[in-house]
Design an enzyme around this catalytic site. Sequence first.
Site, PDB file in Angstrom:
ATOM      1  N   LYS A  82       0.805  -1.234   0.000  1.00 34.04           N
ATOM      2  CA  LYS A  82       0.000   0.000   0.000  1.00 34.04           C
ATOM      3  C   LYS A  82       0.834   1.279   0.000  1.00 34.04           C
ATOM      4  O   LYS A  82       0.422   2.292  -0.554  1.00 34.04           O
ATOM      5  CB  LYS A  82      -0.935   0.014   1.208  1.00 34.04           C
ATOM      6  CG  LYS A  82      -2.004  -1.037   1.086  1.00 34.04           C
ATOM      7  CD  LYS A  82      -2.986  -0.950   2.201  1.00 34.04           C
ATOM      8  CE  LYS A  82      -3.855  -2.183   2.160  1.00 34.04           C
ATOM      9  NZ  LYS A  82      -4.969  -2.123   3.076  1.00 34.04           N
TER      10      LYS A  82
ATOM     11  N   GLY B  85       0.321  -2.633  15.702  1.00 32.59           N
ATOM     12  CA  GLY B  85       0.893  -2.570  14.353  1.00 32.59           C
ATOM     13  C   GLY B  85       1.065  -1.133  13.915  1.00 32.59           C
ATOM     14  O   GLY B  85       0.368  -0.226  14.403  1.00 32.59           O
TER      15      GLY B  85
ATOM     16  N   TYR C 157      -9.606 -10.841   7.968  1.00 30.58           N
ATOM     17  CA  TYR C 157     -10.968 -11.352   7.861  1.00 30.58           C
ATOM     18  C   TYR C 157     -10.996 -12.808   7.416  1.00 30.58           C
ATOM     19  O   TYR C 157     -10.014 -13.335   6.914  1.00 30.58           O
ATOM     20  CB  TYR C 157     -11.778 -10.500   6.873  1.00 30.58           C
ATOM     21  CG  TYR C 157     -11.194 -10.450   5.484  1.00 30.58           C
ATOM     22  CD1 TYR C 157     -10.340  -9.419   5.123  1.00 30.58           C
ATOM     23  CD2 TYR C 157     -11.472 -11.433   4.536  1.00 30.58           C
ATOM     24  CE1 TYR C 157      -9.783  -9.366   3.855  1.00 30.58           C
ATOM     25  CE2 TYR C 157     -10.926 -11.387   3.259  1.00 30.58           C
ATOM     26  CZ  TYR C 157     -10.074 -10.340   2.932  1.00 30.58           C
ATOM     27  OH  TYR C 157      -9.530 -10.299   1.677  1.00 30.58           O
TER      28      TYR C 157
HETATM   29  P1  NDP Z   1       2.006  -3.787   6.494  1.00 27.43           P
HETATM   30  O1  NDP Z   1       2.923  -4.793   5.874  1.00 27.43           O
HETATM   31  O2  NDP Z   1       2.042  -2.384   6.016  1.00 27.43           O
HETATM   32  O3  NDP Z   1       2.287  -3.757   8.103  1.00 27.43           O
HETATM   33  C1  NDP Z   1       2.389  -4.912   8.848  1.00 27.43           C
HETATM   34  C2  NDP Z   1       2.500  -4.601  10.342  1.00 27.43           C
HETATM   35  O4  NDP Z   1       2.373  -5.837  11.019  1.00 27.43           O
HETATM   36  C3  NDP Z   1       3.799  -3.967  10.796  1.00 27.43           C
HETATM   37  O5  NDP Z   1       3.521  -3.059  11.843  1.00 27.43           O
HETATM   38  C4  NDP Z   1       4.610  -5.162  11.318  1.00 27.43           C
HETATM   39  O6  NDP Z   1       5.513  -4.838  12.358  1.00 27.43           O
HETATM   40  C5  NDP Z   1       3.489  -6.004  11.896  1.00 27.43           C
HETATM   41  N1  NDP Z   1       3.794  -7.451  11.938  1.00 27.43           N
HETATM   42  C6  NDP Z   1       3.980  -8.278  10.887  1.00 27.43           C
HETATM   43  N2  NDP Z   1       4.159  -9.537  11.313  1.00 27.43           N
HETATM   44  C7  NDP Z   1       4.097  -9.503  12.669  1.00 27.43           C
HETATM   45  C8  NDP Z   1       4.207 -10.478  13.692  1.00 27.43           C
HETATM   46  N3  NDP Z   1       4.445 -11.747  13.403  1.00 27.43           N
HETATM   47  N4  NDP Z   1       4.060 -10.085  14.973  1.00 27.43           N
HETATM   48  C9  NDP Z   1       3.813  -8.790  15.264  1.00 27.43           C
HETATM   49  N5  NDP Z   1       3.695  -7.807  14.349  1.00 27.43           N
HETATM   50  C10 NDP Z   1       3.851  -8.166  13.067  1.00 27.43           C
HETATM   51  O7  NDP Z   1       0.538  -4.436   6.377  1.00 27.43           O
HETATM   52  P2  NDP Z   1      -0.882  -3.717   6.167  1.00 27.43           P
HETATM   53  O8  NDP Z   1      -1.016  -2.614   7.164  1.00 27.43           O
HETATM   54  O9  NDP Z   1      -1.097  -3.392   4.738  1.00 27.43           O
HETATM   55  O10 NDP Z   1      -1.920  -4.911   6.511  1.00 27.43           O
HETATM   56  C11 NDP Z   1      -1.997  -5.433   7.821  1.00 27.43           C
HETATM   57  C12 NDP Z   1      -3.140  -6.451   7.944  1.00 27.43           C
HETATM   58  O11 NDP Z   1      -4.407  -5.825   7.779  1.00 27.43           O
HETATM   59  C13 NDP Z   1      -3.094  -7.580   6.907  1.00 27.43           C
HETATM   60  O12 NDP Z   1      -3.325  -8.785   7.602  1.00 27.43           O
HETATM   61  C14 NDP Z   1      -4.209  -7.243   5.952  1.00 27.43           C
HETATM   62  O13 NDP Z   1      -4.749  -8.417   5.365  1.00 27.43           O
HETATM   63  C15 NDP Z   1      -5.215  -6.579   6.878  1.00 27.43           C
HETATM   64  N6  NDP Z   1      -6.150  -5.648   6.192  1.00 27.43           N
HETATM   65  C16 NDP Z   1      -7.492  -5.895   6.161  1.00 27.43           C
HETATM   66  C17 NDP Z   1      -8.373  -5.017   5.566  1.00 27.43           C
HETATM   67  C18 NDP Z   1      -9.836  -5.310   5.551  1.00 27.43           C
HETATM   68  O14 NDP Z   1     -10.548  -4.712   4.740  1.00 27.43           O
HETATM   69  N7  NDP Z   1     -10.337  -6.134   6.421  1.00 27.43           N
HETATM   70  C19 NDP Z   1      -7.921  -3.785   4.915  1.00 27.43           C
HETATM   71  C20 NDP Z   1      -6.500  -3.591   5.042  1.00 27.43           C
HETATM   72  C21 NDP Z   1      -5.655  -4.510   5.619  1.00 27.43           C
HETATM   73  P3  NDP Z   1       7.060  -4.397  12.068  1.00 27.43           P
HETATM   74  O15 NDP Z   1       7.035  -2.919  11.822  1.00 27.43           O
HETATM   75  O16 NDP Z   1       7.770  -4.759  13.317  1.00 27.43           O
HETATM   76  O17 NDP Z   1       7.530  -5.186  10.873  1.00 27.43           O
END
Ligand code: NDP
Length: 262
Positions: free
Chosen positions: A63, A120, A207
């Site tokens: 994104k 997050g 979801y």
């Molecule tokens: P990003 O890749 O931009 O961010 C991911 C975040 O998750 C970071 O803060 C990262 O931390 C953290 N993270 C990743 N793995 C772990 C872990 N194992 N333990 C703890 N923290 C972790 O992702 P997005 O913001 O684009 O998406 C996040 C989630 O939201 C996805 O699962 C996506 O499917 C969902 N989503 C759902 C939507 C809906 O309509 N329902 C809409 C948008 C997103 P770090 O900085 O430490 O790497």
Amino acid sequence: MKLFSIFGDPVSHSRSPLMHNCVFKHLNYEACYTRTHLKDGSKLRETFLNLKLSGANITVPHKEEAYKACDEIRGFAKTVGVVNTIINENGKLIGYNTDADGFMYAIQEFGVVKNILVLGAGGTAKALVSRFVQDNLKVTILNRSAARLESFKNIATCSTWDDFNVNKYDLVVNTTSAGLKDEELPAPLEIITKILDNTSFVADAIYGKLTPFLKLAKEKNITYKDGSDMLLGQGVLANELFTNHELKKEDIQKYMAKSFEL
Ligand code: NDP
């Protein structure tokens, strides 16, 4: 026939094709929505243009890259620097963000929420936090690592797992991808337990599955919801953009919701 796609990595789990195609089919709109597995986010623009798309949605982890791929950014996406919807306007890529409004729609049923903890600090967190701050809500962010917290420091209270002190919250939202394709919690169990013992409501952006985080909330009898309503909310707004507002919002909503029953 217009062609749309969702870009992501992973993308096979995405319900977006089903949602948008259900609307197109029932409202006789000449369009088709597919999915594109994109590993390298820097190839987004090139792939979009090669596929001759009229528009697209972008999901994890592209994104922020999508923002850079656009020629022009409109509306809320400008504030957050994160794009989840792109429209091809005469060869120009126009970027929008419909995630935050989709989420506000989803949490309406929790009533008045004033104090939110966001787990997050990625693209989704950016969109939601900017929107919460705009609505004068008190926001705390907890992230695994420090780097991504930098951009939130002047608008919210920020912590990593190492320096986190729990407070009372109305709502805790998991915006991490922990639980998406694994069985991980968004933070160590000890921290998550403390958090759940201090909140009224819980929501997960993920979801279609009960994440380990939601499983724990359920065990503790906390009212929770997964990301389905958020998905529906952002999808309706994206579809309005895809169809250039030619379809009625109530109809889009009706048929998109129907796709969740399939
Ligand atoms: P990003 O890749 O931009 O961010 C991911 C975040 O998750 C970071 O803060 C990262 O931390 C953290 N993270 C990743 N793995 C772990 C872990 N194992 N333990 C703890 N923290 C972790 O992702 P997005 O913001 O684009 O998406 C996040 C989630 O939201 C996805 O699962 C996506 O499917 C969902 N989503 C759902 C939507 C809906 O309509 N329902 C809409 C948008 C997103 P770090 O900085 O430490 O790497």
